[in-house]
Design a protein around this motif. Structure first.
Motif, short mmCIF file in Angstrom:
data_model
loop_
_atom_site.label_atom_id
_atom_site.label_comp_id
_atom_site.label_asym_id
_atom_site.label_seq_id
_atom_site.Cartn_x
_atom_site.Cartn_y
_atom_site.Cartn_z
N ILE A 64 19.25 19.40 5.99
CA ILE A 64 18.68 18.12 5.55
C ILE A 64 19.10 17.05 6.54
CG2 ILE A 64 18.65 16.39 3.73
CD1 ILE A 64 19.29 18.62 1.75
N SER B 29 6.66 14.44 10.37
CA SER B 29 7.52 15.62 10.26
C SER B 29 7.21 16.40 8.98
CB SER B 29 8.99 15.22 10.29
OG SER B 29 9.38 14.58 9.10
N TRP B 30 6.90 15.71 7.89
CA TRP B 30 6.51 16.40 6.67
C TRP B 30 5.20 17.16 6.88
CZ3 TRP B 30 7.23 11.76 2.86
CH2 TRP B 30 8.58 11.57 2.61
N LEU B 31 4.23 16.52 7.53
CA LEU B 31 2.94 17.16 7.75
C LEU B 31 3.07 18.37 8.67
CD1 LEU B 31 0.62 14.05 8.11
CD2 LEU B 31 0.82 15.59 6.15
N TRP C 175 4.10 13.53 18.68
CA TRP C 175 5.41 13.96 18.18
C TRP C 175 6.48 13.79 19.26
CZ3 TRP C 175 7.79 14.53 13.83
CH2 TRP C 175 8.98 15.24 13.79
N HIS D 241 7.18 8.69 11.78
CA HIS D 241 7.90 9.89 12.21
C HIS D 241 8.23 10.78 11.01
CE1 HIS D 241 11.56 12.10 13.61
NE2 HIS D 241 10.74 12.35 14.62
N VAL D 242 8.68 10.17 9.92
CA VAL D 242 9.02 10.94 8.72
C VAL D 242 7.78 11.61 8.14
CG1 VAL D 242 9.79 10.72 6.32
CG2 VAL D 242 11.07 9.61 8.15
N ILE D 243 6.69 10.86 8.03
CA ILE D 243 5.45 11.43 7.47
C ILE D 243 4.92 12.53 8.37
CG2 ILE D 243 3.04 10.92 6.95
CD1 ILE D 243 4.02 8.18 5.92
N ASN E 158 5.88 20.22 8.94
CA ASN E 158 6.61 21.25 8.19
C ASN E 158 5.74 21.93 7.14
OD1 ASN E 158 9.00 21.07 9.58
ND2 ASN E 158 9.80 19.46 8.26
N PHE E 159 4.80 21.20 6.55
CA PHE E 159 3.89 21.78 5.57
C PHE E 159 2.64 22.36 6.22
CE2 PHE E 159 6.07 18.78 2.57
CZ PHE E 159 6.74 19.77 1.87
N GLN E 160 2.63 22.44 7.54
CA GLN E 160 1.58 23.03 8.35
C GLN E 160 0.21 22.38 8.14
OE1 GLN E 160 1.87 27.21 7.59
NE2 GLN E 160 3.84 27.38 8.64
#
Length: 95
Positions: A69, A26-28, A45, A22-24, A30-32
């Motif tokens: 955050i 969400s990063w992907l 998701w 889930h964390v990874i 957010n960085f599109q």
């Protein structure tokens, strides 16, 4: 009782990897790198959100607002790891 201990440890391992995924993801997002308009990405998701929201919502009630955050996944990972340590150190109770 050994089986119960192993099942609990397996559930905690699965929860650990689901939180990391889930964390990874969400990063992907957010960085599109991943696009939420793709049906598979949106479905994965949504599933992860539905699965982890009960855990995160309880943690978010305790944590103060951090202006963008979200520390709920970090607290959840620490809690899962601490629970694994406690269970492992008390494993003799399961035998």
């Amino acid at each position: 009782m050994t089986s119960l201990f192993q099942i609990i440890m397996l559930i905690l391992d699965i929860l650990w990897f689901v939180i990391i995924a889930h964390v990874i993801m969400s990063w992907l997002i957010n960085f599109q790198v991943l696009n939420m308009r793709q049906p598979l990405v949106a479905q994965i998701w949504g599933g992860l959100e539905r699965l982890l929201d009960p855990i995160y919502s309880r943690i978010r009630r305790i944590l103060p607002p951090m202006s963008g955050i979200d520390l709920a996944p970090l607290v959840a990972l620490v809690a899962v790891y601490a629970l694994r340590i406690v269970l492992f150190n008390n494993a003799t109770a399961f035998y």
